[in-house]
Write a protein that holds these residues in place. Sequence first.
Motif, mmCIF file in Angstrom:
data_model
loop_
_atom_site.group_PDB
_atom_site.id
_atom_site.type_symbol
_atom_site.label_atom_id
_atom_site.label_comp_id
_atom_site.label_asym_id
_atom_site.label_seq_id
_atom_site.Cartn_x
_atom_site.Cartn_y
_atom_site.Cartn_z
ATOM 1 N N PRO A 9 0.825 86.823 34.774
ATOM 2 C CA PRO A 9 1.130 85.375 35.654
ATOM 3 C C PRO A 9 2.038 85.777 36.707
ATOM 4 C CG PRO A 9 1.438 85.047 33.187
ATOM 5 C CD PRO A 9 1.297 86.411 33.343
ATOM 6 N N ASP A 10 2.924 86.817 36.542
ATOM 7 C CA ASP A 10 3.723 87.278 37.798
ATOM 8 C C ASP A 10 3.092 88.189 38.577
ATOM 9 O OD1 ASP A 10 3.373 89.587 36.088
ATOM 10 O OD2 ASP A 10 5.312 89.906 35.504
ATOM 11 N N GLY A 11 1.591 88.418 38.362
ATOM 12 C CA GLY A 11 1.085 89.152 39.391
ATOM 13 C C GLY A 11 0.864 90.678 39.236
ATOM 14 N N LYS A 12 1.565 91.037 38.048
ATOM 15 C CA LYS A 12 1.658 92.692 37.779
ATOM 16 C C LYS A 12 0.534 92.930 36.721
ATOM 17 C CE LYS A 12 6.754 92.931 38.850
ATOM 18 N NZ LYS A 12 8.003 93.275 38.450
ATOM 19 N N PRO A 13 0.155 94.282 36.751
ATOM 20 C CA PRO A 13 -0.909 94.709 35.830
ATOM 21 C C PRO A 13 -0.103 94.547 34.239
ATOM 22 C CG PRO A 13 -0.623 96.094 37.649
ATOM 23 C CD PRO A 13 0.283 95.181 37.892
#
Length: 277
Positions: A20-24
């Motif tokens: 959800p935070d855009g990190k892998p």
Amino acid sequence: MITGMGSFLLWSCGSPEVGPDGKPIVDEFSEMPVIQQYLLRTWKGMNDMNRMIQEPSRDKLLPDPVKPPYIQPPYTLVLELRDVLVHPEWTYETGWRFKKRPGVDFLLHHCGPPLFEVVIYTNEQGFTAFPIIDHLDPNGLIWYRLYKDTTRYVNGKHVKDLSCLNRDLEKVICIDWDADAVSSPRNHLKLKRWDGNMNDQSLVELGLMLRTIAESEVSDVREVIDYYRTFDDPLAAFRENQRLAQEQELAVKQRVEEEHQQKKFTSSIISSFFRRS
């Protein structure tokens, strides 16, 4: 073009999932070299897709049997949809449509709860079968519906795996026209494939046969199916057995009536003799 398609497949399937935070999201491949990560994720995704196609979508296809005070029918009736209950037909006027087989209402009424829990288990896709079943069963006698995603893909065919039904196979009867469509042959009562003939009365005979089995409280339906599987037409064999049973019952009634009349005649003679004496 092949190189481009392969690169796109690696990029779309081999990329790590994003949170959800855009990190892998870290997975078991994250510590490997980048190219190896993408190759292994792609391979894993292809294996997962292959397994999803070949195996049922879940291990338990039906919920656990209900407990008292709720009513759990003692037997489970599994029905194929295509060419057992309906038949696809194409005309210039209507295009593709499904014809309802004569006797469907009779079968569901006489073999529904409380004798059988009725399950549609079909190789059709859900979006095709769902509205057809709604039309066939406005009274809700069909309790469960299982579609192609719940079958097992074996040697190029979708097979109904009855061991995944979460039911005792001693109480399960599966009706299908395809001899290779059911994983448990001893539970498979094979009917002739319906071709759309509206004069067909096989489902009426099937309803009478199944109701007779249920009302006889058979402990293991596979023993009954084993017997009828020896005939090319199980319904014709059942019809003949019923005829012989009725003739035998009639003969017994006639014998009892004759004995009763004989006793009555003998009694009247004895009574007459004693009155004269």
